[in-house]
Design a protein around this motif. Structure first.
Motif, PDB file in Angstrom:
ATOM      1  N   ILE A 157     -11.702  -2.811   5.145  1.00 50.75           N
ATOM      2  CA  ILE A 157     -10.298  -3.158   4.888  1.00 50.75           C
ATOM      3  C   ILE A 157      -9.580  -1.926   4.373  1.00 50.75           C
ATOM      4  CG2 ILE A 157      -8.705  -4.608   3.573  1.00 50.75           C
ATOM      5  CD1 ILE A 157     -11.016  -6.660   3.319  1.00 50.75           C
ATOM      6  N   PHE A 158      -8.511  -1.550   5.053  1.00 45.91           N
ATOM      7  CA  PHE A 158      -7.652  -0.453   4.610  1.00 45.91           C
ATOM      8  C   PHE A 158      -6.442  -1.036   3.884  1.00 45.91           C
ATOM      9  CE2 PHE A 158     -10.085   1.486   7.957  1.00 45.91           C
ATOM     10  CZ  PHE A 158     -10.174   2.836   7.622  1.00 45.91           C
ATOM     11  N   ILE A 159      -6.186  -0.588   2.673  1.00 44.11           N
ATOM     12  CA  ILE A 159      -4.992  -1.008   1.933  1.00 44.11           C
ATOM     13  C   ILE A 159      -3.902   0.040   2.137  1.00 44.11           C
ATOM     14  CG2 ILE A 159      -3.976  -1.362  -0.338  1.00 44.11           C
ATOM     15  CD1 ILE A 159      -6.456  -2.701  -1.264  1.00 44.11           C
ATOM     16  N   SER A 160      -2.784  -0.410   2.724  1.00 44.72           N
ATOM     17  CA  SER A 160      -1.675   0.494   2.993  1.00 44.72           C
ATOM     18  C   SER A 160      -0.355  -0.152   2.596  1.00 44.72           C
ATOM     19  CB  SER A 160      -1.651   0.869   4.483  1.00 44.72           C
ATOM     20  OG  SER A 160      -0.586   1.741   4.756  1.00 44.72           O
ATOM     21  N   VAL A 161      -0.349  -0.848   1.463  1.00 46.89           N
ATOM     22  CA  VAL A 161       0.878  -1.497   1.006  1.00 46.89           C
ATOM     23  C   VAL A 161       1.765  -0.487   0.284  1.00 46.89           C
ATOM     24  CG1 VAL A 161      -0.181  -3.774   0.857  1.00 46.89           C
ATOM     25  CG2 VAL A 161      -0.223  -2.266  -1.138  1.00 46.89           C
ATOM     26  N   GLY A 162       3.050  -0.824   0.174  1.00 48.86           N
ATOM     27  CA  GLY A 162       4.019   0.096  -0.412  1.00 48.86           C
ATOM     28  C   GLY A 162       3.803   0.312  -1.906  1.00 48.86           C
ATOM     29  N   THR A 163       4.063   1.534  -2.352  1.00 49.49           N
ATOM     30  CA  THR A 163       3.993   1.885  -3.783  1.00 49.49           C
ATOM     31  C   THR A 163       5.240   2.711  -4.120  1.00 49.49           C
ATOM     32  OG1 THR A 163       2.652   3.829  -3.212  1.00 49.49           O
ATOM     33  CG2 THR A 163       1.476   1.871  -3.933  1.00 49.49           C
ATOM     34  N   LYS A 164       6.382   2.041  -4.099  1.00 49.95           N
ATOM     35  CA  LYS A 164       7.636   2.749  -4.367  1.00 49.95           C
ATOM     36  C   LYS A 164       7.721   3.204  -5.820  1.00 49.95           C
ATOM     37  CE  LYS A 164      10.377   0.342  -0.855  1.00 49.95           C
ATOM     38  NZ  LYS A 164      11.552  -0.527  -0.602  1.00 49.95           N
ATOM     39  N   ASN A 165       8.489   4.256  -6.022  1.00 49.78           N
ATOM     40  CA  ASN A 165       8.694   4.748  -7.383  1.00 49.78           C
ATOM     41  C   ASN A 165       9.616   3.823  -8.165  1.00 49.78           C
ATOM     42  OD1 ASN A 165       7.177   6.898  -6.624  1.00 49.78           O
ATOM     43  ND2 ASN A 165       8.684   8.458  -7.103  1.00 49.78           N
ATOM     44  N   LYS A 166       9.299   3.629  -9.450  1.00 53.35           N
ATOM     45  CA  LYS A 166      10.179   2.893 -10.347  1.00 53.35           C
ATOM     46  C   LYS A 166      11.320   3.799 -10.804  1.00 53.35           C
ATOM     47  CE  LYS A 166       6.328   0.193 -12.296  1.00 53.35           C
ATOM     48  NZ  LYS A 166       5.592  -0.140 -13.543  1.00 53.35           N
ATOM     49  N   GLN A 167      12.233   3.254 -11.605  1.00 53.60           N
ATOM     50  CA  GLN A 167      13.370   4.037 -12.087  1.00 53.60           C
ATOM     51  C   GLN A 167      12.931   5.233 -12.923  1.00 53.60           C
ATOM     52  OE1 GLN A 167      16.004   1.278 -14.066  1.00 53.60           O
ATOM     53  NE2 GLN A 167      17.062   0.759 -12.164  1.00 53.60           N
ATOM     54  N   ASP A 168      11.780   5.109 -13.594  1.00 48.63           N
ATOM     55  CA  ASP A 168      11.297   6.226 -14.413  1.00 48.63           C
ATOM     56  C   ASP A 168      10.397   7.172 -13.621  1.00 48.63           C
ATOM     57  OD1 ASP A 168       9.036   4.731 -14.066  1.00 48.63           O
ATOM     58  OD2 ASP A 168       8.592   4.463 -16.183  1.00 48.63           O
ATOM     59  N   ASP A 169      10.390   7.008 -12.275  1.00 49.94           N
ATOM     60  CA  ASP A 169       9.623   7.845 -11.354  1.00 49.94           C
ATOM     61  C   ASP A 169       8.120   7.575 -11.369  1.00 49.94           C
ATOM     62  OD1 ASP A 169      11.672   9.149 -10.091  1.00 49.94           O
ATOM     63  OD2 ASP A 169      11.723  10.818 -11.498  1.00 49.94           O
ATOM     64  N   SER A 170       7.666   6.589 -12.147  1.00 53.68           N
ATOM     65  CA  SER A 170       6.261   6.190 -12.059  1.00 53.68           C
ATOM     66  C   SER A 170       6.085   5.318 -10.813  1.00 53.68           C
ATOM     67  CB  SER A 170       5.837   5.415 -13.310  1.00 53.68           C
ATOM     68  OG  SER A 170       6.570   4.212 -13.429  1.00 53.68           O
ATOM     69  N   ILE A 171       4.856   5.267 -10.290  1.00 50.47           N
ATOM     70  CA  ILE A 171       4.599   4.532  -9.057  1.00 50.47           C
ATOM     71  C   ILE A 171       4.336   3.062  -9.368  1.00 50.47           C
ATOM     72  CG2 ILE A 171       2.958   4.284  -7.148  1.00 50.47           C
ATOM     73  CD1 ILE A 171       2.750   7.256  -6.990  1.00 50.47           C
ATOM     74  N   ASP A 172       4.975   2.184  -8.594  1.00 46.52           N
ATOM     75  CA  ASP A 172       4.862   0.743  -8.785  1.00 46.52           C
ATOM     76  C   ASP A 172       3.606   0.238  -8.065  1.00 46.52           C
ATOM     77  OD1 ASP A 172       5.136  -1.987  -8.923  1.00 46.52           O
ATOM     78  OD2 ASP A 172       7.275  -1.994  -8.452  1.00 46.52           O
ATOM     79  N   LEU A 173       2.640  -0.225  -8.829  1.00 45.60           N
ATOM     80  CA  LEU A 173       1.355  -0.642  -8.266  1.00 45.60           C
ATOM     81  C   LEU A 173       1.213  -2.162  -8.126  1.00 45.60           C
ATOM     82  CD1 LEU A 173      -1.077   1.769 -10.170  1.00 45.60           C
ATOM     83  CD2 LEU A 173      -0.297   1.951  -7.802  1.00 45.60           C
ATOM     84  N   ARG A 174       2.316  -2.881  -8.285  1.00 42.27           N
ATOM     85  CA  ARG A 174       2.214  -4.342  -8.237  1.00 42.27           C
ATOM     86  C   ARG A 174       1.660  -4.836  -6.900  1.00 42.27           C
ATOM     87  NH1 ARG A 174       8.141  -5.920 -10.342  1.00 42.27           N
ATOM     88  NH2 ARG A 174       8.554  -4.034  -9.133  1.00 42.27           N
ATOM     89  N   ASN A 175       2.120  -4.250  -5.793  1.00 46.31           N
ATOM     90  CA  ASN A 175       1.612  -4.675  -4.481  1.00 46.31           C
ATOM     91  C   ASN A 175       0.119  -4.404  -4.336  1.00 46.31           C
ATOM     92  OD1 ASN A 175       4.166  -5.515  -3.672  1.00 46.31           O
ATOM     93  ND2 ASN A 175       4.652  -3.591  -2.658  1.00 46.31           N
ATOM     94  N   ILE A 176      -0.314  -3.270  -4.893  1.00 44.18           N
ATOM     95  CA  ILE A 176      -1.748  -2.931  -4.856  1.00 44.18           C
ATOM     96  C   ILE A 176      -2.555  -3.973  -5.621  1.00 44.18           C
ATOM     97  CG2 ILE A 176      -3.470  -1.292  -5.715  1.00 44.18           C
ATOM     98  CD1 ILE A 176      -2.202  -0.005  -3.438  1.00 44.18           C
ATOM     99  N   HIS A 177      -2.066  -4.366  -6.801  1.00 43.20           N
ATOM    100  CA  HIS A 177      -2.766  -5.362  -7.617  1.00 43.20           C
ATOM    101  C   HIS A 177      -2.872  -6.691  -6.870  1.00 43.20           C
ATOM    102  CE1 HIS A 177      -1.627  -3.182 -11.632  1.00 43.20           C
ATOM    103  NE2 HIS A 177      -2.411  -2.481 -10.864  1.00 43.20           N
ATOM    104  N   VAL A 178      -1.767  -7.124  -6.281  1.00 43.98           N
ATOM    105  CA  VAL A 178      -1.735  -8.426  -5.606  1.00 43.98           C
ATOM    106  C   VAL A 178      -2.681  -8.440  -4.417  1.00 43.98           C
ATOM    107  CG1 VAL A 178      -0.297  -9.993  -4.233  1.00 43.98           C
ATOM    108  CG2 VAL A 178       0.588  -9.040  -6.365  1.00 43.98           C
ATOM    109  N   VAL A 179      -2.602  -7.410  -3.564  1.00 38.69           N
ATOM    110  CA  VAL A 179      -3.428  -7.418  -2.357  1.00 38.69           C
ATOM    111  C   VAL A 179      -4.910  -7.250  -2.711  1.00 38.69           C
ATOM    112  CG1 VAL A 179      -3.378  -4.934  -1.771  1.00 38.69           C
ATOM    113  CG2 VAL A 179      -3.483  -6.647   0.042  1.00 38.69           C
ATOM    114  N   SER A 180      -5.233  -6.484  -3.743  1.00 46.13           N
ATOM    115  CA  SER A 180      -6.631  -6.331  -4.156  1.00 46.13           C
ATOM    116  C   SER A 180      -7.203  -7.662  -4.623  1.00 46.13           C
ATOM    117  CB  SER A 180      -6.746  -5.283  -5.271  1.00 46.13           C
ATOM    118  OG  SER A 180      -6.314  -4.026  -4.838  1.00 46.13           O
TER     119      SER A 180
END
Length: 207
Positions: A80-103
C-alpha cells in the motif's frame, strides 16, 4: 503484485498509472466521489501531460481500478502506497491529519501481511509515528512494515520523472521490505538508493 495507492492527487495518480503500466494490479482509492466517478470513466481532474492516456490505457487493460471502498482497496493488498495530501498549515507546519486517518483506516482493513510505503511529503520522524498508529490498530497476527519512498515528481513532467527519474529512494528497517519495493520498480532501471527510514526522510528534504 497487488498494489493499492491511497490518494488520487497528482502523485497518487501518476504512481498508480505508472505502476499499472509496469504490469502490477493497482487500485487507487480516494474519499472524493466526484473524483473517483470521473476517473472510472478514464478522465482525470488533473491536467498533467501524458497522464490521461496512461490512465485510460490501464483502465482498459484491467491493470488499474479506482475505488472508494477501504475493504476493496486494502483487504487483499500486498503493498500500500500512501499518497494523501499534506498541505501546510498557517504556521507553515505540515498538516498530517490525512496521514493519521488513512493509516488508521488501513490498520483496520488489512487482512494479510503488507508493506506500507509512504510517498507523501512528510516531516522527519513521521514514518515512526505511522508505525505506531498501525501497531495500535492492526490485527495482532499480521505484519505491516512501514517503508519511506519519497517522490521526486515535478508538476508538468511527472510522468517523465516517474519512468526516467534520477533516483529511487527506499528507506526501510527491514531488508525484506526494501527488496519488495525495489522489485516493484525494477523494470524502470533507475538507480536505487536503499537506506534506513530516517535517512530517506532526510534525503527528501536535502534533494
Amino acid at each position: 503484485m497487488k498494489i493499492t495507492v491511497a490518494g488520487a492527487g497528482l502523485v497518487g495518480l501518476v504512481t498508480s498509472a505508472g505502476l499499472a503500466e509496469l504490469g502490477h494490479q493497482v487500485t487507487c482509492i480516494d474519499i472524493q466521489k466526484k473524483k473517483i466517478d470521473l476517473l472510472q470513466t478514464g478522465r482525470t481532474p488533473i491536467n498533467e501531460p501524458g497522464l490521461a492516456p496512461l490512465l485510460e490505457k490501464n483502465l482498459n487493460n484491467g491493470n488499474l481500478h479506482f475505488s472508494m471502498s477501504p475493504y476493496q482497496a486494502y483487504s487483499n493488498a500486498e503493498v500500500i502506497f500512501i499518497s494523501v495530501g499534506t498541505k501546510n498549515k498557517q504556521d507553515d507546519s505540515i498538516d498530517l491529519r490525512n496521514i493519521h486517518v488513512v493509516s488508521n483506516t488501513i490498520a483496520h482493513f488489512i487482512e494479510n501481511n503488507v508493506v506500507l510505503c509512504i510517498i507523501s511529503t512528510v516531516p522527519i520522524g513521521t514514518n515512526d509515528l505511522i508505525n505506531k498508529i498501525i501497531d495500535r490498530s492492526k490485527p495482532p497476527n499480521l505484519r505491516c512494515d512501514v517503508v519511506s519512498n519519497p517522490d521526486f515528481l515535478r508538476k508538468g513532467s511527472a510522468i517523465n520523472d516517474f519512468f526516467y527519474g534520477e533516483r529511487i529512494v527506499i528507506g526501510a528497517d527491514s531488508l525484506e521490505s526494501a527488496s519488495i519495493i525495489k522489485q516493484i520498480y525494477e523494470p524502470l532501471k533507475i538507480p536505487t538508493i536503499i537506506t534506513d527510514i530516517l535517512g530517506a526522510e532526510m534525503m527528501k528534504y536535502a534533494i
